[in-house]
Scaffold this active site. Sequence first.
Site, short mmCIF file in Angstrom:
data_model
loop_
_atom_site.label_atom_id
_atom_site.label_comp_id
_atom_site.label_asym_id
_atom_site.label_seq_id
_atom_site.Cartn_x
_atom_site.Cartn_y
_atom_site.Cartn_z
N ARG A 117 0.84 -1.20 0.00
CA ARG A 117 0.00 0.00 0.00
C ARG A 117 0.88 1.24 0.00
NH1 ARG A 117 -4.46 -1.53 4.68
NH2 ARG A 117 -5.42 -3.30 3.60
N ASP B 116 1.89 4.99 0.19
CA ASP B 116 1.28 6.09 0.94
C ASP B 116 0.85 7.22 0.03
OD1 ASP B 116 1.68 4.80 3.38
OD2 ASP B 116 3.65 5.72 3.68
N ARG C 105 11.57 6.04 3.39
CA ARG C 105 11.55 7.49 3.63
C ARG C 105 12.32 7.87 4.90
NH1 ARG C 105 5.38 8.98 3.53
NH2 ARG C 105 6.23 11.01 4.17
#
Length: 253
Positions: A57, A59, A204
């Site tokens: 999934r 973001d 990230r």
Amino acid sequence: MLNRYAMLNYKIILEYDGSSFQGWHQQKNQASISQELLKTLAIILPSPVNEIFASGRTDSGVHARGQVANFHYPDNLDLQALALSISSLLRGRVAVIGIEIVPDDFHARYSAIGKTYSYQILNRAAPPTINRNQVWHVPQKLNLELMQLQSKDLIGEHDFTSFRASNCEAKSAIRTITEINFQVNGDLIRIEVSGEGFLKQMVRNIVGTLVDFGMGSSRLKNSSIKQILDSKDRHLAGQTAPAEGLCLEQVFY
């Protein structure tokens, strides 16, 4: 009612601009990639597709060049026509760059054995214009040698608790990174991270921490990637890099 496991299993490879969506997962009153795909399939096909599974999934704001998804459908569809129809209806936002019928036990998420993400940093004083939704603008000059040196300690199997999101629901933080590569083209820095699997916001957080090292952040002055990993404490790592620089490049099976 037809048994889902008797249906044909369609695997699709997707490219999308994440800046148009609130991520992959369906969101109430907000556009998500899975929701838009299901709506589009409902227009194209005579009967609905109830669920579509993704390799992960992504973001809100995260892009993909090689997101993989699969869904089940009872009819033998014209693959080329289906791909063109989806891409046409979602023009400029989502494109189907590959489609095939696969064995029923294939699952886009659970069958995956690895992924490669890229992260792009624009390292110059002037802000981005053309690619503003695809890069992280870092105006301060970065120490690339230090960033590359620190990144070497991320390779291998580690407990990545220090680099997971606070709301990550994974039962284990043990993950394996197989490769980290840096590519520099003028002011554009591209970091590719490959691994067997990733925690929520892991890439990230890794990139944000490496950038903090590259900027000479006072918080990390007496620290190292190895110490941060060993601490298993997210607060001791660096910032979370913005979503717009991240792109899912490829999923391996």
